[in-house]
Design a protein around this motif. Structure first.
Motif, PDB file in Angstrom:
ATOM      1  N   LEU A  96       0.829  -1.216   0.000  1.00 39.50           N
ATOM      2  CA  LEU A  96       0.000   0.000   0.000  1.00 39.50           C
ATOM      3  C   LEU A  96       0.859   1.260   0.000  1.00 39.50           C
ATOM      4  O   LEU A  96       2.026   1.209   0.398  1.00 39.50           O
ATOM      5  CB  LEU A  96      -0.888   0.014   1.248  1.00 39.50           C
ATOM      6  CG  LEU A  96      -2.001  -1.022   1.290  1.00 39.50           C
ATOM      7  CD1 LEU A  96      -2.559  -1.154   2.705  1.00 39.50           C
ATOM      8  CD2 LEU A  96      -3.117  -0.646   0.323  1.00 39.50           C
TER       9      LEU A  96
ATOM     10  N   HIS B  16      -0.977   7.256   3.675  1.00 40.72           N
ATOM     11  CA  HIS B  16      -2.315   7.216   4.261  1.00 40.72           C
ATOM     12  C   HIS B  16      -2.306   6.360   5.518  1.00 40.72           C
ATOM     13  O   HIS B  16      -1.414   5.552   5.730  1.00 40.72           O
ATOM     14  CB  HIS B  16      -3.326   6.633   3.277  1.00 40.72           C
ATOM     15  CG  HIS B  16      -3.909   7.660   2.363  1.00 40.72           C
ATOM     16  ND1 HIS B  16      -4.508   8.797   2.832  1.00 40.72           N
ATOM     17  CD2 HIS B  16      -3.989   7.726   1.015  1.00 40.72           C
ATOM     18  CE1 HIS B  16      -4.929   9.517   1.807  1.00 40.72           C
ATOM     19  NE2 HIS B  16      -4.617   8.897   0.700  1.00 40.72           N
TER      20      HIS B  16
ATOM     21  N   LYS C   6       5.646  -0.736  -5.107  1.00 44.62           N
ATOM     22  CA  LYS C   6       4.386  -0.506  -5.826  1.00 44.62           C
ATOM     23  C   LYS C   6       3.633  -1.814  -5.872  1.00 44.62           C
ATOM     24  O   LYS C   6       4.256  -2.886  -5.859  1.00 44.62           O
ATOM     25  CB  LYS C   6       4.744  -0.054  -7.252  1.00 44.62           C
ATOM     26  CG  LYS C   6       3.572   0.536  -7.995  1.00 44.62           C
ATOM     27  CD  LYS C   6       3.960   1.006  -9.373  1.00 44.62           C
ATOM     28  CE  LYS C   6       2.794   1.409 -10.259  1.00 44.62           C
ATOM     29  NZ  LYS C   6       1.449   1.082  -9.906  1.00 44.62           N
TER      30      LYS C   6
ATOM     31  N   VAL D   2      -6.773  -3.043  -0.081  1.00 45.15           N
ATOM     32  CA  VAL D   2      -8.105  -2.479  -0.364  1.00 45.15           C
ATOM     33  C   VAL D   2      -8.794  -3.413  -1.367  1.00 45.15           C
ATOM     34  O   VAL D   2      -8.125  -4.196  -2.040  1.00 45.15           O
ATOM     35  CB  VAL D   2      -7.968  -1.045  -0.945  1.00 45.15           C
ATOM     36  CG1 VAL D   2      -7.268  -0.130   0.038  1.00 45.15           C
ATOM     37  CG2 VAL D   2      -7.206  -1.038  -2.281  1.00 45.15           C
TER      38      VAL D   2
ATOM     39  N   SER E 240     -10.596   0.375   3.815  1.00 40.87           N
ATOM     40  CA  SER E 240     -10.588   1.660   3.098  1.00 40.87           C
ATOM     41  C   SER E 240     -11.759   1.800   2.141  1.00 40.87           C
ATOM     42  O   SER E 240     -11.988   2.876   1.606  1.00 40.87           O
ATOM     43  CB  SER E 240      -9.291   1.912   2.308  1.00 40.87           C
ATOM     44  OG  SER E 240      -8.178   1.809   3.140  1.00 40.87           O
TER      45      SER E 240
ATOM     46  N   MET F 187     -10.896   5.268   9.600  1.00 40.04           N
ATOM     47  CA  MET F 187     -10.827   6.551   8.897  1.00 40.04           C
ATOM     48  C   MET F 187      -9.633   7.340   9.419  1.00 40.04           C
ATOM     49  O   MET F 187      -9.118   7.037  10.504  1.00 40.04           O
ATOM     50  CB  MET F 187     -12.128   7.339   9.088  1.00 40.04           C
ATOM     51  CG  MET F 187     -12.448   7.640  10.541  1.00 40.04           C
ATOM     52  SD  MET F 187     -14.155   8.141  10.784  1.00 40.04           S
ATOM     53  CE  MET F 187     -14.256   9.517   9.656  1.00 40.04           C
TER      54      MET F 187
ATOM     55  N   ALA G 217      -4.164  11.651 -10.222  1.00 39.31           N
ATOM     56  CA  ALA G 217      -4.860  10.800 -11.205  1.00 39.31           C
ATOM     57  C   ALA G 217      -6.132  10.184 -10.624  1.00 39.31           C
ATOM     58  O   ALA G 217      -7.145  10.091 -11.307  1.00 39.31           O
ATOM     59  CB  ALA G 217      -3.920   9.711 -11.692  1.00 39.31           C
TER      60      ALA G 217
ATOM     61  N   LYS H  78     -12.937   9.909 -14.723  1.00 43.56           N
ATOM     62  CA  LYS H  78     -12.685   8.878 -15.733  1.00 43.56           C
ATOM     63  C   LYS H  78     -13.604   9.132 -16.925  1.00 43.56           C
ATOM     64  O   LYS H  78     -13.372   8.638 -18.013  1.00 43.56           O
ATOM     65  CB  LYS H  78     -12.962   7.473 -15.167  1.00 43.56           C
ATOM     66  CG  LYS H  78     -12.131   7.135 -13.916  1.00 43.56           C
ATOM     67  CD  LYS H  78     -10.925   6.268 -14.234  1.00 43.56           C
ATOM     68  CE  LYS H  78     -10.185   5.822 -12.990  1.00 43.56           C
ATOM     69  NZ  LYS H  78      -8.794   6.255 -12.948  1.00 43.56           N
TER      70      LYS H  78
HETATM   71  C1  MLC Z   1      -4.610   4.816  -9.546  1.00 47.27           C
HETATM   72  N1  MLC Z   1      -5.433   5.390 -10.425  1.00 47.27           N
HETATM   73  C2  MLC Z   1      -6.645   5.480  -9.893  1.00 47.27           C
HETATM   74  C3  MLC Z   1      -6.522   4.937  -8.607  1.00 47.27           C
HETATM   75  N2  MLC Z   1      -5.264   4.535  -8.416  1.00 47.27           N
HETATM   76  N3  MLC Z   1      -7.801   5.946 -10.359  1.00 47.27           N
HETATM   77  C4  MLC Z   1      -8.863   5.898  -9.561  1.00 47.27           C
HETATM   78  N4  MLC Z   1      -8.810   5.401  -8.300  1.00 47.27           N
HETATM   79  C5  MLC Z   1      -7.652   4.931  -7.801  1.00 47.27           C
HETATM   80  N5  MLC Z   1      -7.593   4.462  -6.566  1.00 47.27           N
HETATM   81  C6  MLC Z   1      -5.125   5.870 -11.770  1.00 47.27           C
HETATM   82  C7  MLC Z   1      -3.683   5.757 -12.091  1.00 47.27           C
HETATM   83  O1  MLC Z   1      -2.998   6.876 -11.610  1.00 47.27           O
HETATM   84  C8  MLC Z   1      -3.708   5.657 -13.580  1.00 47.27           C
HETATM   85  O2  MLC Z   1      -3.994   6.907 -14.133  1.00 47.27           O
HETATM   86  C9  MLC Z   1      -4.887   4.780 -13.818  1.00 47.27           C
HETATM   87  O3  MLC Z   1      -5.759   5.033 -12.708  1.00 47.27           O
HETATM   88  C10 MLC Z   1      -4.574   3.312 -13.855  1.00 47.27           C
HETATM   89  O4  MLC Z   1      -3.655   3.057 -12.854  1.00 47.27           O
HETATM   90  P1  MLC Z   1      -3.158   1.638 -12.357  1.00 47.27           P
HETATM   91  O5  MLC Z   1      -1.736   1.463 -12.757  1.00 47.27           O
HETATM   92  O6  MLC Z   1      -4.127   0.602 -12.708  1.00 47.27           O
HETATM   93  O7  MLC Z   1      -3.260   1.917 -10.800  1.00 47.27           O
HETATM   94  P2  MLC Z   1      -2.232   1.571  -9.722  1.00 47.27           P
HETATM   95  O8  MLC Z   1      -1.134   2.552  -9.728  1.00 47.27           O
HETATM   96  O9  MLC Z   1      -1.908   0.103  -9.862  1.00 47.27           O
HETATM   97  O10 MLC Z   1      -3.049   1.835  -8.402  1.00 47.27           O
HETATM   98  C11 MLC Z   1      -4.168   1.089  -8.054  1.00 47.27           C
HETATM   99  C12 MLC Z   1      -4.112   0.800  -6.546  1.00 47.27           C
HETATM  100  C13 MLC Z   1      -3.992   2.164  -5.853  1.00 47.27           C
HETATM  101  C14 MLC Z   1      -5.405   0.105  -6.183  1.00 47.27           C
HETATM  102  C15 MLC Z   1      -2.933  -0.079  -6.228  1.00 47.27           C
HETATM  103  O11 MLC Z   1      -5.091   2.985  -6.198  1.00 47.27           O
HETATM  104  C16 MLC Z   1      -3.855   2.015  -4.360  1.00 47.27           C
HETATM  105  O12 MLC Z   1      -2.772   1.751  -3.844  1.00 47.27           O
HETATM  106  N6  MLC Z   1      -4.963   2.209  -3.615  1.00 47.27           N
HETATM  107  C17 MLC Z   1      -4.941   2.112  -2.175  1.00 47.27           C
HETATM  108  C18 MLC Z   1      -5.338   3.407  -1.578  1.00 47.27           C
HETATM  109  C19 MLC Z   1      -5.122   3.431  -0.056  1.00 47.27           C
HETATM  110  O13 MLC Z   1      -4.134   3.007   0.488  1.00 47.27           O
HETATM  111  N7  MLC Z   1      -6.095   3.983   0.672  1.00 47.27           N
HETATM  112  C20 MLC Z   1      -6.052   4.085   2.076  1.00 47.27           C
HETATM  113  C21 MLC Z   1      -6.725   5.353   2.530  1.00 47.27           C
HETATM  114  S1  MLC Z   1      -6.792   5.354   4.309  1.00 47.27           S
HETATM  115  P3  MLC Z   1      -3.202   7.488 -15.363  1.00 47.27           P
HETATM  116  O14 MLC Z   1      -3.846   8.825 -15.598  1.00 47.27           O
HETATM  117  O15 MLC Z   1      -1.781   7.573 -14.922  1.00 47.27           O
HETATM  118  O16 MLC Z   1      -3.444   6.491 -16.456  1.00 47.27           O
HETATM  119  C22 MLC Z   1      -8.403   5.088   4.661  1.00 47.27           C
HETATM  120  C23 MLC Z   1      -8.714   4.708   6.056  1.00 47.27           C
HETATM  121  C24 MLC Z   1      -8.912   3.239   6.155  1.00 47.27           C
HETATM  122  O17 MLC Z   1      -9.226   5.069   3.806  1.00 47.27           O
HETATM  123  O18 MLC Z   1      -9.878   2.799   6.794  1.00 47.27           O
HETATM  124  O19 MLC Z   1      -8.093   2.517   5.618  1.00 47.27           O
END
Ligand code: MLC
Length: 510
Positions: free
Chosen positions: A211, A215, A238, A259, A287, A312, A478, A483
């Motif tokens: 992750l 965050h 990553k 997530v 999340s 949160m 991003a 989208k």
């Molecule tokens: C990346 N993109 C997203 C996105 N993540 N678009 C919408 N929603 C998202 N979450 C964009 C990219 O930048 C890219 O745009 C395109 O979508 C495709 O990217 P990808 O390569 O498929 O995405 P990736 O980099 O692999 O990321 C996906 C993911 C990431 C799921 C791994 O979003 C992620 O790590 N999410 C976890 C979020 C997290 O940790 N949340 C915790 C919040 S704390 P372009 O324009 O470059 O093509 C919280 C409290 C709790 O909420 O309870 O936990």
């Protein structure tokens, strides 16, 4: 407190691997023991001190996932200052706001941000320096630390005020710009202790960490959780589904946190083959809401039941399904030890009986101190008797399990990231062709929800969807960028003139 415990690991298990960094470029691994971690943190503290960092100062860290991020974050907190981790996908426009609002004294940023930061320095009177950290020898973190010895900081006492803010996480509010949620040493420690008990963290655990670190989920729950337990973290820069599956199967991993979008990608990557993850002690999901079908598919594919939990930024973790007892599909489980949760009527805020839907409210040592320099918004976040209003709707079942039933606030969750529609609408408003817009979240199999913007153009103006998406992307990270953009003649409004988003979702999410 958490930092005391971390320092003790260095004395008790100095040679144990604290962090193993997987390097995506050189395909190498770098192991850092607990005593090496302690030394690097002390050296980083000496460097920060030499730059004048004092207790209470905000230090912004906008770096890619890696050891410099971890050292800086821990060192800042240990100096009694406030760590401000920022998404490294934020645009210069977004970064400027966070620096200005927080009054950060130092910023650690990647080379590509350097020129943007230089152009904004004049408007940031509190920002003393932007320190560039990157891959090249010139920007190597080791080079920055080289003049400092760990001994130069070993006399600095660990912070002893549990109520001092040590971490600030910006959250999207329902009104206005993002707000900095101030978290104290006590918040972090109390919640880690709750999780330690509820999830049975062990010192022989191995956490695979995919992750982001900026965050609460990746930083506090996952990384801090493992460090608090004296466990080992395998830090992947990553998320990559095949690499993750390979590591989970091949390495002695025992804990994994993600997530729903990540769990969905793992199931898809397994291509209906059965990969057993039965050796793993704990795989959590959070999340965002875990869809029922994904819960079932994950178990079918990997032989493990996901443990869904709810939290949160303002409170860390709040509710969790049971480690040894029931992991109920569709439920976020029971209050964590030491955390109180209640459901109240939306109008009167009086507690509701079981099985009735109302607002989820939370109380406990895990709950944050307030929003940075926002006394009114802080006051509005709490009831008179100290319960945090989460803005989430839910109900309690008679056996104590809680289920979420939507949100009372205008918020989109995409791939686990919170997106605040007004922030996207503000970005669109900067476009000369836009008269007005409304941003909604539409259900999406991959992201949970995807950001969609309905745009009304000014009379006579022309614009294309592609160009408008590119325009937003310059201003927004991003994940916040729509989208899809749909051009409409007008937005449906109620008698008060308020845009009817429910109606827009019905019309445009099909
Ligand atoms: C990346 N993109 C997203 C996105 N993540 N678009 C919408 N929603 C998202 N979450 C964009 C990219 O930048 C890219 O745009 C395109 O979508 C495709 O990217 P990808 O390569 O498929 O995405 P990736 O980099 O692999 O990321 C996906 C993911 C990431 C799921 C791994 O979003 C992620 O790590 N999410 C976890 C979020 C997290 O940790 N949340 C915790 C919040 S704390 P372009 O324009 O470059 O093509 C919280 C409290 C709790 O909420 O309870 O936990």
């Amino acid at each position: 407190m958490f930092l005391d415990r971390l320092s003790r690991h260095c004395l008790v298990v100095p040679n144990k691997t604290a962090i193993e960094l997987l390097d995506e470029y050189s395909a190498t691994e770098q192991r850092i023991s607990y005593s090496q971690l302690e030394s690097a943190v002390l050296q980083t503290m000496a460097m920060l001190r030499s730059k004048g960092v004092q207790p209470g100062d905000r230090v912004a860290i906008q770096l890619r996932k890696g050891l410099p991020f971890v050292y800086l974050h821990l060192a800042v907190m240990r100096l009694g200052a406030i760590s401000l981790p920022l998404n490294n996908g934020y645009s210069a426009h977004e970064l400027a706001y966070f620096l200005q609002d927080s009054g950060a004294r130092l910023l650690f940023a990647e080379p590509h941000m350097q020129s943007a930061v230089q152009s904004m320095v004049a408007e940031l009177p509190d920002l003393q320096e932007c320190i560039v950290v990157g891959e090249t020898p010139e920007h190597a973190f080791e080079r920055l630390l080289a003049p400092y010895s760990p001994a130069a900081a070993s006399h600095i006492a660990l912070p002893d005020n549990p109520h001092a803010t040590c971490l600030m996480i910006y959250t999207s509010g329902t009104t206005g710009r993002p707000k900095g949620a101030e978290l104290t040493h006590r918040n972090l420690t109390a919640n880690l202790e709750s999780l330690h008990e509820a999830w049975g963290w062990r010192s022989d655990d191995v956490l695979l960490h995919v992750l982001p670190l900026f965050h609460v989920h990746g930083l506090w729950v996952a990384l801090h959780g493992a460090l608090h337990a004296g466990a080992t973290t395998i830090l992947a820069p990553k998320f990559d589904p095949m690499q993750t599956l390979d590591l989970l199967v091949r390495r002695p991993c025992s804990v994994f946190m993600a997530v729903p979008t990540i769990h969905r990608r793992l199931v898809d990557a397994a291509h209906a083959e059965r990969y057993s993850l039965r050796h793993m002690r704990l795989i959590t999901s959070g999340s965002d809401r875990l869809p029922d079908d994904l819960f079932a598919q994950f178990e079918k594919t990997f032989g493990v039941r996901l443990l869904e939990r709810y939290g949160m930024s303002e409170a860390g973790m709040v509710l969790s399904n049971s480690l040894h007892g029931e992991r109920r599909v569709g439920s976020v489980g029971l209050p964590l030890p030491g955390v109180e949760v209640r459901i109240v009527d939306l109008e009167t805020e009086t507690p509701l009986p079981d099985n009735q839907v109302g607002e989820v409210q939370v109380r406990g040592a895990n709950v944050f101190k307030g929003y940075w320099r926002q006394p009114e918004k802080t006051a509005a976040a709490f009831t008179a008797d100290g319960w945090l209003r989460t803005g989430d709707l839910g109900m309690r079942e008679p056996d104590g399990y809680f289920t979420l039933k939507g949100r009372s606030k205008d918020l989109i969750i995409s791939g686990g990231y919170n997106v605040h529609p007004p922030e996207v609408e503000l970005a669109l408003a900067d476009h000369p062709a836009v008269e007005t817009s409304a941003v909604i979240g539409c259900p999406d199999a991959e992201w949970g929800e995807r950001v969609v913007a309905l745009v009304v153009l000014r009379a006579g103006a022309v614009a294309s969807e592609t160009e408008m998406i590119a325009f937003c992307r310059q201003r927004l990270a991003a994940y916040k960028t729509p989208k899809r953009i749909v051009f409409v003649d007008a937005l449906p409004r109620n008698a008060m003139g308020k845009v009817q988003k429910t109606e827009l979702r019905r019309l445009f999410c099909a």
